[in-house]
Enzyme design. Sequence first.
Site, PDB file in Angstrom:
ATOM      1  N   HIS A  38      11.086 -13.220  60.812  1.00 15.16           N
ATOM      2  CA  HIS A  38       9.922 -12.815  61.616  1.00 15.16           C
ATOM      3  C   HIS A  38       8.792 -13.834  61.448  1.00 15.16           C
ATOM      4  O   HIS A  38       8.156 -14.245  62.418  1.00 15.16           O
ATOM      5  CB  HIS A  38       9.380 -11.447  61.161  1.00 15.16           C
ATOM      6  CG  HIS A  38      10.295 -10.304  61.339  1.00 15.16           C
ATOM      7  ND1 HIS A  38      10.562  -9.421  60.316  1.00 15.16           N
ATOM      8  CD2 HIS A  38      10.992  -9.857  62.415  1.00 15.16           C
ATOM      9  CE1 HIS A  38      11.383  -8.489  60.757  1.00 15.16           C
ATOM     10  NE2 HIS A  38      11.658  -8.732  62.021  1.00 15.16           N
ATOM     11  N   LYS A  46      12.599   7.690  63.405  1.00 12.83           N
ATOM     12  CA  LYS A  46      13.150   6.691  62.502  1.00 12.83           C
ATOM     13  C   LYS A  46      12.610   6.886  61.097  1.00 12.83           C
ATOM     14  O   LYS A  46      11.453   7.202  60.898  1.00 12.83           O
ATOM     15  CB  LYS A  46      12.773   5.297  63.029  1.00 12.83           C
ATOM     16  CG  LYS A  46      13.591   4.182  62.443  1.00 12.83           C
ATOM     17  CD  LYS A  46      13.353   2.889  63.202  1.00 12.83           C
ATOM     18  CE  LYS A  46      14.105   1.754  62.547  1.00 12.83           C
ATOM     19  NZ  LYS A  46      13.850   0.479  63.180  1.00 12.83           N
ATOM     20  N   ARG A  70      18.792 -14.043  66.562  1.00 11.44           N
ATOM     21  CA  ARG A  70      19.561 -14.566  65.432  1.00 11.44           C
ATOM     22  C   ARG A  70      20.982 -14.912  65.815  1.00 11.44           C
ATOM     23  O   ARG A  70      21.598 -15.780  65.221  1.00 11.44           O
ATOM     24  CB  ARG A  70      19.611 -13.536  64.297  1.00 11.44           C
ATOM     25  CG  ARG A  70      18.295 -13.236  63.657  1.00 11.44           C
ATOM     26  CD  ARG A  70      18.417 -12.082  62.712  1.00 11.44           C
ATOM     27  NE  ARG A  70      18.815 -10.909  63.495  1.00 11.44           N
ATOM     28  CZ  ARG A  70      18.886  -9.676  63.034  1.00 11.44           C
ATOM     29  NH1 ARG A  70      18.617  -9.435  61.781  1.00 11.44           N
ATOM     30  NH2 ARG A  70      19.231  -8.679  63.817  1.00 11.44           N
ATOM     31  N   SER A  78      15.694  -7.135  58.395  1.00  5.63           N
ATOM     32  CA  SER A  78      14.977  -6.150  57.572  1.00  5.63           C
ATOM     33  C   SER A  78      15.948  -5.214  56.874  1.00  5.63           C
ATOM     34  O   SER A  78      15.721  -4.808  55.737  1.00  5.63           O
ATOM     35  CB  SER A  78      13.998  -5.352  58.436  1.00  5.63           C
ATOM     36  OG  SER A  78      12.959  -6.181  58.889  1.00  5.63           O
TER      37      SER A  78
END
Length: 151
Positions: A17, A41, A90, A127
């Site tokens: 990030h 979440k 990515r 993450s």
Amino acid sequence: MKTAVFPGSFDPITLGHYDIIKRGVKLFDKVIIAIGVNAEKKYMFPLEQRQQFIEDAFKNEPKVEVITYEGLTIDLCKKVGAGFILRGLRNPADFEFEKAIAHTNRELSKIETVFLLTAAKTSYISSSIVRDVLRNGGDYTILVPDSVRVK
């Protein structure tokens, strides 16, 4: 003024990030890091701590602003006057997922999505990997900016 929103949960912010944001500030007059809030979440870090990690990481970068939001990212973009959404890629799976969102966002608004490829040295970091390393007592510090320190 060219403004981009970089949305995400940043639970926590990673070096991937960080790299995208540092490169984004070279392309835009302002980069708004927008921490999305999703009530469904479960996060490892509270919202305030995630925001503090990012603010501390970019305390010397005047072109970066950190905010939180709920709802659609395009609605946030309209609210803050951003014409662009910044996203990092990515791998091919990221591209396929992000492409569908970008097409939908463009259908619903005039906001363009700008994709930056992550640097090779950070392309493996996510993450969720950082959280797994943390949960298992590993050295997560090599995966995150210095501002992310957990006691």
